[in-house]
Design an enzyme around this catalytic site. Structure first.
Site, PDB file in Angstrom:
ATOM      1  N   SER A  49       5.207  14.047 -23.203  1.00 53.00           N
ATOM      2  CA  SER A  49       5.450  14.673 -24.508  1.00 53.00           C
ATOM      3  C   SER A  49       6.289  13.786 -25.416  1.00 53.00           C
ATOM      4  O   SER A  49       5.972  13.613 -26.603  1.00 53.00           O
ATOM      5  CB  SER A  49       6.159  16.017 -24.306  1.00 53.00           C
ATOM      6  OG  SER A  49       5.353  16.914 -23.583  1.00 53.00           O
ATOM      7  N   GLY A  80      18.760  11.762 -29.329  1.00 52.50           N
ATOM      8  CA  GLY A  80      18.544  12.890 -30.211  1.00 52.50           C
ATOM      9  C   GLY A  80      19.738  13.186 -31.090  1.00 52.50           C
ATOM     10  O   GLY A  80      20.533  12.297 -31.352  1.00 52.50           O
ATOM     11  N   SER A 105      16.857  15.930 -30.477  1.00 51.09           N
ATOM     12  CA  SER A 105      15.429  15.976 -30.793  1.00 51.09           C
ATOM     13  C   SER A 105      14.647  16.663 -29.692  1.00 51.09           C
ATOM     14  O   SER A 105      15.010  16.589 -28.523  1.00 51.09           O
ATOM     15  CB  SER A 105      14.893  14.543 -30.961  1.00 51.09           C
ATOM     16  OG  SER A 105      15.114  13.798 -29.780  1.00 51.09           O
ATOM     17  N   LYS A 109      23.995  15.714 -20.824  1.00 53.99           N
ATOM     18  CA  LYS A 109      23.582  16.913 -21.565  1.00 53.99           C
ATOM     19  C   LYS A 109      22.453  17.638 -20.849  1.00 53.99           C
ATOM     20  O   LYS A 109      22.317  18.865 -20.968  1.00 53.99           O
ATOM     21  CB  LYS A 109      23.205  16.564 -23.000  1.00 53.99           C
ATOM     22  CG  LYS A 109      22.092  15.538 -23.173  1.00 53.99           C
ATOM     23  CD  LYS A 109      20.730  16.142 -23.332  1.00 53.99           C
ATOM     24  CE  LYS A 109      19.660  15.092 -23.553  1.00 53.99           C
ATOM     25  NZ  LYS A 109      18.317  15.654 -23.675  1.00 53.99           N
ATOM     26  N   ASP A 114      22.950  16.352 -29.429  1.00 55.77           N
ATOM     27  CA  ASP A 114      21.917  16.348 -28.392  1.00 55.77           C
ATOM     28  C   ASP A 114      22.198  17.405 -27.332  1.00 55.77           C
ATOM     29  O   ASP A 114      21.274  18.032 -26.794  1.00 55.77           O
ATOM     30  CB  ASP A 114      21.848  14.953 -27.760  1.00 55.77           C
ATOM     31  CG  ASP A 114      20.449  14.616 -27.244  1.00 55.77           C
ATOM     32  OD1 ASP A 114      19.509  15.367 -27.532  1.00 55.77           O
ATOM     33  OD2 ASP A 114      20.316  13.601 -26.550  1.00 55.77           O
ATOM     34  N   SER A 119      13.533  23.271 -24.488  1.00 50.62           N
ATOM     35  CA  SER A 119      14.228  22.449 -23.497  1.00 50.62           C
ATOM     36  C   SER A 119      13.695  22.681 -22.087  1.00 50.62           C
ATOM     37  O   SER A 119      13.798  23.778 -21.541  1.00 50.62           O
ATOM     38  CB  SER A 119      15.735  22.754 -23.526  1.00 50.62           C
ATOM     39  OG  SER A 119      16.392  22.124 -22.452  1.00 50.62           O
ATOM     40  N   ARG A 120      13.160  21.624 -21.479  1.00 49.41           N
ATOM     41  CA  ARG A 120      12.680  21.726 -20.101  1.00 49.41           C
ATOM     42  C   ARG A 120      13.830  21.954 -19.133  1.00 49.41           C
ATOM     43  O   ARG A 120      13.682  22.664 -18.141  1.00 49.41           O
ATOM     44  CB  ARG A 120      11.909  20.461 -19.726  1.00 49.41           C
ATOM     45  CG  ARG A 120      10.533  20.365 -20.351  1.00 49.41           C
ATOM     46  CD  ARG A 120       9.899  19.033 -20.089  1.00 49.41           C
ATOM     47  NE  ARG A 120      10.492  17.999 -20.919  1.00 49.41           N
ATOM     48  CZ  ARG A 120      10.147  16.723 -20.883  1.00 49.41           C
ATOM     49  NH1 ARG A 120       9.216  16.312 -20.039  1.00 49.41           N
ATOM     50  NH2 ARG A 120      10.705  15.838 -21.678  1.00 49.41           N
ATOM     51  N   ASN A 121      14.971  21.343 -19.422  1.00 55.19           N
ATOM     52  CA  ASN A 121      16.122  21.498 -18.536  1.00 55.19           C
ATOM     53  C   ASN A 121      16.668  22.924 -18.573  1.00 55.19           C
ATOM     54  O   ASN A 121      17.010  23.491 -17.545  1.00 55.19           O
ATOM     55  CB  ASN A 121      17.208  20.487 -18.915  1.00 55.19           C
ATOM     56  CG  ASN A 121      16.797  19.076 -18.577  1.00 55.19           C
ATOM     57  OD1 ASN A 121      16.773  18.674 -17.428  1.00 55.19           O
ATOM     58  ND2 ASN A 121      16.425  18.304 -19.602  1.00 55.19           N
ATOM     59  N   GLU A 171      14.808  16.281 -16.253  1.00 52.73           N
ATOM     60  CA  GLU A 171      15.670  15.164 -15.875  1.00 52.73           C
ATOM     61  C   GLU A 171      17.011  15.625 -15.313  1.00 52.73           C
ATOM     62  O   GLU A 171      17.646  14.921 -14.533  1.00 52.73           O
ATOM     63  CB  GLU A 171      15.915  14.257 -17.090  1.00 52.73           C
ATOM     64  CG  GLU A 171      14.687  13.558 -17.618  1.00 52.73           C
ATOM     65  CD  GLU A 171      14.357  12.278 -16.861  1.00 52.73           C
ATOM     66  OE1 GLU A 171      14.912  12.075 -15.761  1.00 52.73           O
ATOM     67  OE2 GLU A 171      13.538  11.495 -17.376  1.00 52.73           O
TER      68      GLU A 171
END
Length: 328
Positions: A10, A136, A138, A191, A244, A254-256, A281
């Site tokens: 992505s 970011g 972003s 982050k 960020d 946000s995947r996290n 991540e």
């Protein structure tokens, strides 16, 4: 100068979106044949950000990483940190000789616990003045939709930072420059851990009031750690740090945060990873910062709570009850 992007996810797709807005030709390496064919035939990435329209007349795409690297003067690395080693395993130092490299990778290389700039310097002898980083706040999804975004370009070479800034500034991307390469990279790693903590809290039923306290504690932890591992004057309230952190900890993109929310709801790490089908991540970052902190001896209760839940099998509710006591 010829510009190439390495990576097919992505964020890589969003970077290509930016670059094709500004430039007439972009070289792009992707591992998956399915992505290559969908870009060539339809101008979209079949696996990530399918709705992101790309001008394929400006894109030369290939599954051969050697071919793409050979054509480029500036390389944008947008490969998940967990896979950067295997992706470049056949690449020689000579192939990267004389190249300028921009890392948009927001993570630590897990096998050696190094930020990407240090890994490139140590393994490929890339000089510091040929390295830059992008940070970011972003989300790829918003860049794909051409929503206004501010990015930070960092390099020890001010002229290179300015050059990267000019390359990516467009109608929906504004930029600032910095020389705090290591701080930006470590901040991007941390982050992700705190966004994961925010998700765990949300998944367990904590509300915005507590999460605000959690993130206030997180920026303090980040400042303590950055000042210890890479001491210098920096303002953690700036975009590359606090900005960020906020976008990653609070956004639905946000995947996290999503990964953390699943953990908070009771998913196992393996189940959450399988269901997401994308890299969070923060999972790798939690272990890397835990290991790095063995030399720094910083008090990082939020980061340690996340590590204990993910890697030590500790009960998430008990860990957060202990964490709550540290906020008094």
């Amino acid at each position: 100068m010829n510009i190439a992007v390495l990576g097919g996810g992505s964020w890589a797709t969003a970077i290509v979106k930016i670059l094709t807005t500004n430039h007439d030709r972009i070289y792009w390496w992707v591992r998956e044949t399915e992505i290559k064919e969908s870009i060539e035939n339809g101008g979209f990435n079949a696996l990530y950000l399918r709705y992101c329209e790309l001008d394929n007349r400006k894109i030369v795409i290939s599954n051969d990483i050697h071919e793409i690297i050979a054509k480029a003067d500036i390389l944008f690395f947008v490969i998940p940190a967990a896979f950067v080693e295997i992706s470049l395993m056949d690449i020689t130092k000579e192939e990267l000789n004389s190249k300028k490299i921009v890392s948009a990778i927001k993570g630590i290389v897990p096998s050696c616990n190094k930020i990407v700039s240090d890994w490139l310097k140590d393994n490929y002898e890339v000089p510091l003045n040929s390295l830059a980083v992008i940070s970011g706040p972003s989300h790829a999804e918003e860049i794909a939709a051409e929503r206004l975004t501010y990015l930070t370009c960092g390099s020890h070479d001010e002229n290179f930072a300015k050059q990267v800034s000019e390359i990516i500034t467009c109608k929906f991307v504004q930029t600032t420059i910095s020389d705090d390469v290591e701080g930006i990279e470590y901040g991007a790693v941390m982050k992700n851990i705190y966004a994961l903590a925010s998700g765990i809290a949300k998944g367990m039923g904590y509300g915005d009031n507590f999460i605000a306290v959690l993130i206030a504690g997180a920026i303090q932890e980040m400042e303590i750690f950055l000042n210890k591992i890479k001491p210098r004057q920096r303002d953690v309230k700036r975009l590359a740090y606090l900005g960020d952190l906020l976008v990653t900890a609070y956004s639905q993109h946000s995947r996290n945060r999503t990964f953390g929310q699943m953990i908070g709801q009771g998913y196992s790490v393996q189940s959450a990873q399988l269901e997401m089908k994308m890299i969070a991540e923060g999972y790798y970052s939690a272990k890397c910062i835990h290991e790095a902190n063995k030399q720094c001896y910083c008090n990082l209760p939020i980061a340690e709570a996340v590590y204990n839940v993910l890697y030590c099998g500790k009960d998430r509710r008990e860990e957060f009850l202990l964490l709550i006591e540290t906020f008094k």
